[in-house]
Design a protein around this motif. Structure first.
Motif, PDB file in Angstrom:
ATOM      1  N   GLN A  60     -33.377 -29.615  -8.512  1.00 40.47           N
ATOM      2  CA  GLN A  60     -32.424 -30.678  -8.786  1.00 40.47           C
ATOM      3  C   GLN A  60     -33.064 -31.636  -9.792  1.00 40.47           C
ATOM      4  O   GLN A  60     -34.212 -32.019  -9.632  1.00 40.47           O
ATOM      5  N   ARG A  61     -32.280 -32.029 -10.802  1.00 40.21           N
ATOM      6  CA  ARG A  61     -32.825 -32.960 -11.786  1.00 40.21           C
ATOM      7  C   ARG A  61     -32.948 -34.344 -11.171  1.00 40.21           C
ATOM      8  O   ARG A  61     -32.018 -34.839 -10.530  1.00 40.21           O
TER       9      ARG A  61
ATOM     10  N   TRP B 225     -37.668 -32.522 -12.537  1.00 45.71           N
ATOM     11  CA  TRP B 225     -36.896 -31.728 -11.569  1.00 45.71           C
ATOM     12  C   TRP B 225     -37.696 -31.582 -10.290  1.00 45.71           C
ATOM     13  O   TRP B 225     -38.907 -31.425 -10.319  1.00 45.71           O
TER      14      TRP B 225
ATOM     15  N   ASP C 281     -27.214 -30.295 -13.711  1.00 46.34           N
ATOM     16  CA  ASP C 281     -28.386 -30.946 -13.117  1.00 46.34           C
ATOM     17  C   ASP C 281     -29.016 -30.137 -11.993  1.00 46.34           C
ATOM     18  O   ASP C 281     -29.834 -30.649 -11.215  1.00 46.34           O
ATOM     19  N   THR C 282     -28.594 -28.884 -11.895  1.00 46.62           N
ATOM     20  CA  THR C 282     -29.160 -27.998 -10.869  1.00 46.62           C
ATOM     21  C   THR C 282     -29.636 -26.720 -11.552  1.00 46.62           C
ATOM     22  O   THR C 282     -29.054 -26.311 -12.542  1.00 46.62           O
TER      23      THR C 282
END
Ligand SMILES: C[S@@+](CC[C@H](N)C(=O)[O-])C[C@H]1O[C@@H](n2cnc3c(N)ncnc32)[C@H](O)[C@@H]1O
Length: 282
Positions: A277-278, A191, A262-263
């Motif tokens: 963020q991934r 991340w 994904d956040t």
């Protein structure tokens, strides 16, 4: 432990000699009711409320779903392979005045869509719990899962309550155990985290390793690499601390946030907003 094995043995013995020993399929789970006092504890443990959608896998006489509707105002359904029990459950829900909120279907639990559940309950068998585990881990983060008596193997429960002295048909005066798991968000991977601080840019890369709800991480900053401290995940809620070892004295900065796919974002102990963020991983 011995008593739990004896109960498992007794449950299997009830099935007769035709039972396939190597993989206990759900259809081999016999009908044994959860005592009402244990049902009450299970629902309390999950903190069931009016906003919940509860699914009971192998619902027997429907007592878990009906109690959740009647005492906690929840909605939901039970699935059961014995049609007589399904009929009796729908009748009991009607008599209790909760037929709209508690429904029962003649359906195999392995073919049931459980994605709507905010609470999942079960009184099955250890091998069946393990078979269900991968599907349960795909549920919405924060979904509560309560099992009467059987655990989920290596997935450690978030809470466990022993209830003493309850009568069960196969083991008189046998204690019950209720287990609770909170489905964890999936954070494994890399991340990129940005601290949003007017006039001051600070970013780092965090590599999370995850095993069920247990997480660890390594932080990479311009100034060097450190281990994440006190990393904790409960459903979608995450917290961890990052120590800036270049500063003296080195003070850990606390991060509190939520994972949204994904956040993830939140604030630090000193009120700075952060967002991550991934970059890779699932
Ligand atoms: C131990 S009882 C639990 C009943 C109820 N949930 C309770 O706690 O009182 C398990 C129930 O699962 C049902 N069952 C077994 N295999 C099933 C399957 N494949 N799909 C749906 N129900 C199943 C059995 O008929 C039985 O009523």
């Amino acid at each position: 432990m011995l008593s739990r094995l004896l109960v498992a043995f007794a449950l299997c013995a009830l099935l007769g000699s035709g039972a396939r020993a190597q993989d206990a399929q759900a259809e081999e789970v016999p009908y044994i009711r959860t005592p009402q006092s244990v049902v009450d504890k299970m629902l309390d443990l999950a903190g069931v409320g009016p906003d919940d959608y509860l699914i009971d896998l192998g619902s027997g006489d429907g007592r878990i779903v009906i109690t959740a509707a009647l005492k906690h105002g929840a909605r939901g359904f039970g699935v059961e392979i014995d049609p007589t029990l399904v009929q009796a459950s729908n009748e009991a829900a009607r008599k209790a005045g909760v037929a709209e909120r508690a429904q029962f279907f003649d359906r195999d639990l392995f073919e049931t869509d459980i994605s709507k559940a905010t609470v999942l309950t079960m009184y099955l068998l250890p091998a069946v719990n393990l078979q269900l585990r991968p599907r349960i881990l795909q549920l919405k983060p924060g979904t509560r899962v309560v099992s009467h008596d059987w655990d989920m193997g290596e997935w450690r429960p978030d809470a466990k309550v022993m209830l003493e002295g309850l009568n069960k048909p196969v083991m008189p005066v046998q204690a019950s155990t209720a287990y609770l798991w909170i489905v964890p968000a999936r954070v494994a991977g890399t991340w990129r985290l940005q601290l949003e601080d007017p006039g001051k840019k600070d970013a780092m890369t965090i590599e999370f390793t995850q095993r069920f709800q247990e997480i660890t991480g390594v932080v990479q900053r311009e100034r060097g690499r450190t281990l994440l401290q006190s990393a904790h995940l409960r459903g979608a809620e995450i917290r961890f601390a990052v120590i800036d070892e270049t500063r003296r004295p080195s003070v850990p900065e606390q991060f509190f946030g939520r994972v949204f796919g994904d956040t993830m974002e939140g604030s630090t102990g000193t009120g700075r907003h952060w967002r991550a963020q991934r970059q890779s991983g699932n």
